[in-house]
Structure formats: C-alpha cells, structure tokens
Design a protein around this motif. Sequence first.
Motif, PDB file in Angstrom:
ATOM      1  N   ARG A  29      -6.744 -13.172  32.183  1.00  0.00           N
ATOM      2  CA  ARG A  29      -5.633 -12.346  32.656  1.00  0.00           C
ATOM      3  C   ARG A  29      -5.332 -11.269  31.623  1.00  0.00           C
ATOM      4  O   ARG A  29      -5.070 -11.580  30.465  1.00  0.00           O
ATOM      5  N   ASN A  36      -2.756  -8.644  30.454  1.00  0.00           N
ATOM      6  CA  ASN A  36      -1.321  -8.361  30.619  1.00  0.00           C
ATOM      7  C   ASN A  36      -1.014  -7.017  29.988  1.00  0.00           C
ATOM      8  O   ASN A  36      -1.417  -6.754  28.848  1.00  0.00           O
ATOM      9  N   TYR A  67       2.253  -4.660  29.068  1.00  0.00           N
ATOM     10  CA  TYR A  67       3.709  -4.563  28.987  1.00  0.00           C
ATOM     11  C   TYR A  67       4.071  -3.131  28.593  1.00  0.00           C
ATOM     12  O   TYR A  67       3.971  -2.770  27.411  1.00  0.00           O
ATOM     13  N   ILE A 116       7.109 -11.448  30.516  1.00  0.00           N
ATOM     14  CA  ILE A 116       6.598 -12.548  31.351  1.00  0.00           C
ATOM     15  C   ILE A 116       7.611 -13.685  31.271  1.00  0.00           C
ATOM     16  O   ILE A 116       8.102 -14.017  30.184  1.00  0.00           O
ATOM     17  N   HIS A 148       7.086 -19.965  30.958  1.00  0.00           N
ATOM     18  CA  HIS A 148       6.136 -20.774  31.726  1.00  0.00           C
ATOM     19  C   HIS A 148       5.276 -21.563  30.762  1.00  0.00           C
ATOM     20  O   HIS A 148       5.205 -21.240  29.574  1.00  0.00           O
ATOM     21  N   ASP A 163       1.098 -22.789  30.540  1.00  0.00           N
ATOM     22  CA  ASP A 163      -0.156 -22.385  31.176  1.00  0.00           C
ATOM     23  C   ASP A 163      -0.764 -23.577  31.909  1.00  0.00           C
ATOM     24  O   ASP A 163      -0.693 -24.710  31.445  1.00  0.00           O
ATOM     25  N   LEU A 172      -5.587 -16.505  23.453  1.00  0.00           N
ATOM     26  CA  LEU A 172      -4.921 -15.215  23.667  1.00  0.00           C
ATOM     27  C   LEU A 172      -5.278 -14.229  22.550  1.00  0.00           C
ATOM     28  O   LEU A 172      -5.152 -14.541  21.370  1.00  0.00           O
ATOM     29  N   LEU A 181       5.066 -12.077  22.208  1.00  0.00           N
ATOM     30  CA  LEU A 181       5.004 -13.483  22.610  1.00  0.00           C
ATOM     31  C   LEU A 181       6.035 -14.308  21.847  1.00  0.00           C
ATOM     32  O   LEU A 181       6.192 -14.148  20.636  1.00  0.00           O
ATOM     33  N   HIS A 240       6.455 -20.777  27.023  1.00  0.00           N
ATOM     34  CA  HIS A 240       6.437 -19.521  26.258  1.00  0.00           C
ATOM     35  C   HIS A 240       6.784 -18.365  27.189  1.00  0.00           C
ATOM     36  O   HIS A 240       6.794 -18.514  28.412  1.00  0.00           O
ATOM     37  N   ALA A 273       7.152 -13.618  27.168  1.00  0.00           N
ATOM     38  CA  ALA A 273       6.933 -12.399  26.387  1.00  0.00           C
ATOM     39  C   ALA A 273       8.120 -11.480  26.587  1.00  0.00           C
ATOM     40  O   ALA A 273       8.673 -11.376  27.692  1.00  0.00           O
ATOM     41  N   ARG A 322       2.346  -2.892  24.995  1.00  0.00           N
ATOM     42  CA  ARG A 322       1.619  -4.003  24.374  1.00  0.00           C
ATOM     43  C   ARG A 322       0.615  -4.542  25.373  1.00  0.00           C
ATOM     44  O   ARG A 322       0.911  -4.598  26.578  1.00  0.00           O
ATOM     45  N   SER A 360      -2.177  -7.864  26.117  1.00  0.00           N
ATOM     46  CA  SER A 360      -2.708  -9.150  25.685  1.00  0.00           C
ATOM     47  C   SER A 360      -3.767  -9.575  26.688  1.00  0.00           C
ATOM     48  O   SER A 360      -3.737  -9.150  27.856  1.00  0.00           O
ATOM     49  N   ALA A 412      -5.475 -13.021  28.029  1.00  0.00           N
ATOM     50  CA  ALA A 412      -5.421 -14.487  28.018  1.00  0.00           C
ATOM     51  C   ALA A 412      -6.670 -15.030  28.718  1.00  0.00           C
ATOM     52  O   ALA A 412      -7.020 -14.573  29.808  1.00  0.00           O
ATOM     53  N   PHE A 430      -8.030 -18.491  30.182  1.00  0.00           N
ATOM     54  CA  PHE A 430      -7.616 -19.855  30.535  1.00  0.00           C
ATOM     55  C   PHE A 430      -8.872 -20.679  30.819  1.00  0.00           C
ATOM     56  O   PHE A 430      -9.777 -20.209  31.511  1.00  0.00           O
TER      57      PHE A 430
HETATM   58  C1  OGA Z   1      -0.003 -15.601  29.793  1.00  0.00           C
HETATM   59  C2  OGA Z   1       0.907 -15.407  28.650  1.00  0.00           C
HETATM   60  C3  OGA Z   1       1.688 -14.055  26.827  1.00  0.00           C
HETATM   61  C4  OGA Z   1       1.514 -12.716  26.225  1.00  0.00           C
HETATM   62  O1  OGA Z   1      -0.706 -14.646  30.174  1.00  0.00           O
HETATM   63  O2  OGA Z   1      -0.031 -16.730  30.318  1.00  0.00           O
HETATM   64  O3  OGA Z   1       1.625 -16.299  28.328  1.00  0.00           O
HETATM   65  O4  OGA Z   1       1.870 -12.582  25.058  1.00  0.00           O
HETATM   66  N1  OGA Z   1       0.893 -14.243  27.996  1.00  0.00           N
HETATM   67  O5  OGA Z   1       1.040 -11.822  26.905  1.00  0.00           O
END
Ligand code: OGA
Length: 356
Positions: free
Chosen positions: A212, A214, A216, A228, A231, A233, A240, A249, A288, A290, A298, A300, A302, A304
């Motif tokens: 994923r 992300n 921001y 975010i 949640h 994971d 990450l 984060l 966690h 964000a 920003r 990121s 991830a 999984f």
């Molecule tokens: C996620 C997550 C945190 C981040 O994608 O599950 O927790 O810092 N991302 O982007």
Amino acid sequence: MVYNPSDGTSRRFSVPVVQELAAQHLQSLPERYIRSEKERPNAFPIHHLDIPIIDMDMFWGDSDLCRQKELEKLGMACQEWGFFQVAKMNHGIPLSLTERMKGIVREFIQLPLEEKLKYKIQELEGYGQAFVISDDQILDWADMMSLTTLPPENRNMDFWPTKPVDFRETVDQYALEIQKLSNTILFLLSENVGLTPDCFLNMCGKMRQRMRLNYYPPCPRPDLVLGISPHSDGFALTVLLQDDEIVGLQICKDGEWIPVQPIPGSLVINIGDMLEVISNGIYKSIEHRAVTNLDRDRISIAMFYGPNIEIEVGPAPELTDELHPCQYKRFIQADYVQHVFSGKLDGKKNLEFAKI
Ligand code: OGA
Ligand code: NI
C-alpha cells in the motif's frame, strides 16, 4: 471537489482525492475530514520514546552470544511494543532500491489525476480508499494505492501503473527483497518462542504480500485531521518504508501515542493481527495511526505479508496449554479478509472476529 462513484476513487462511496483538495489551498477544511475532539491528534498527550532498534548484523554474524541477546531483544520488542526499526544497511535491502521505491511513488503521485484514475480502486486493488463504508464517515487525509504483489501469479497487472516506466520492475524487485527480510523475521520470531524456525511460515501456506502506497498531502489544519485512522494491520507482518525526515506515524503504547522518529534508510516493522493469532497472543499487533503536517507532504510504502487466503489460521497448538489457554478460534483467512474490508479502520476491532 467530489467525484461520483463511477469516476471517483472509492469502491462504493464517493471520496475526494485529497491531493486535489490540498492543491486548492482551502481556507477551511471540508467537514468530512474534521475529527471529533477525542479523536484529534492532540486529544491525548504525545509521549516521546524511542521504539526498539534491532541490529540484523547480530543474526548474520559469528557470535552466538550476540545473536541470542539480539533475539531476546527482538522478542521483547514484538511482545511489548509490536513495533521495531531495523537501522540502515542492516536490513539487507540496498539503499539504492529503497530510494528508487520512494522515487517511483513520488513520480506516480505527481502524474495527472486522469492518469492515476486509470488505476482507480475496484474491490481491493488500485488507487483510492478501501475503507469507506458510509457517506457520513469521517475521512482520512490521505490517498492510497493498493496492489497484490505476491505470489506473482496473483498479481493483477491491470492495476500496475505503466508510468513511471520503471514502476513495475522496481516494485517487483522490492517485493522480493522485502519477502526475504520478512521470512527472516518470521523465522526468528518462531525460534524465539521455542518453535522450529519455519513453523510460523509453514502455518501460513503460500504467503501473500500486498503493497500500500500512502500519500499524505500537506494539510491546512493538521490539528483537526488524521492521515490514517487508528488501526492494527491485518496480515502477519508489515514492513514500512517512510520518508526520511517527516514524522507522521504514531503508535499506541499503554494508552499513549508515541511518534516514530524516522531513521534515514531504516525500515519500520510491525506485528499484524495474524501473527498475534498464530502466536496465541505472545506477539501483539499494535494500534497505530498517522498524522499530517502543515507544509510538507509525506509518503510511506507498507508491505503486508501473511497467510494464504485458503489457509485455516489459528494459534500454534504448541503455544496453548492449561496455563496458556487458546485465545483465538480457527478460521479461514479469506473470511478474515472479507471481514476487514467490510468495515472501516477502527483500532483493533477487527481482531474481535478471531477472539474466542
Ligand atoms: C498502513 C499504515 C502508516 C504510515 O498503511 O497500514 O499504518 O505511516 N501506514 O503511513
Ligand atoms: Ni498500518
């Protein structure tokens, strides 16, 4: 700007592309992003603590004593924090590859909207938000892109961008490198609870990996929104990769939010719900979230990693006895995935599904 579901980015509900909203330099924030007071980033004190740093060289070196000590540290990190960082050059992934990954993500984000919408989310893959379940839900200040990366035969190339031109090749290489690192961590975590090193992996069948991205965007009121929602994971392990300097984060430890200070070149690794289940609660998946920043965006990435969709998941029998009663039921992984994607992100609520 609101897109209708047929050309927007949500599977079922119309969700704006946050990057487009941010580009409008709005004076006031759209209502749908404003969190209730108790959910806001500063609703509870922020606690500054360093999360554990694991030195992978200790596992690859000659000293048994150093290896044992680092294994204990890793075990404690996963029991008490559910999170740790692997510092620069120690994780085995070339710096050139992590830098290229961040580069292609930035290039993809900067493409015109119509190019990105060629990959708009359908079911679980593509560009857009996967966890929007109602028209009045408060939204996260982020755009996302999800792809199945492993096993290779499960990839749906329709969702793999062709721009930038090295997107596919770079993600392919990165996915395989992260798989190697994830396997090593799962071996070590299995060994640390007294099981054979391959035990956790064998319980998962042919492993699945999803990526994923992300994004921001800068936010005019970072004090009112979340990037975010809180949640945990859903897979077994998450690796990450994040921007070197920009803090976003935060992890929840003993009821307090702790920002994860990025260490340039490092990776953040955390325990997911499935490893909590398989280890019968010894290792904890941690809530966690964000937060966003006023002037800076920003990214990121991830990755999984977890059980095959067809596998029946449950605690390792060796880890349950009279003193350690079985805490989770057995269930087919596909049913868990369906459960996760039929709801919104909401702390560790998903794991209730698996509790006895
Ligand atoms: C996620 C997550 C945190 C981040 O994608 O599950 O927790 O810092 N991302 O982007
Ligand atoms: Ni997460």
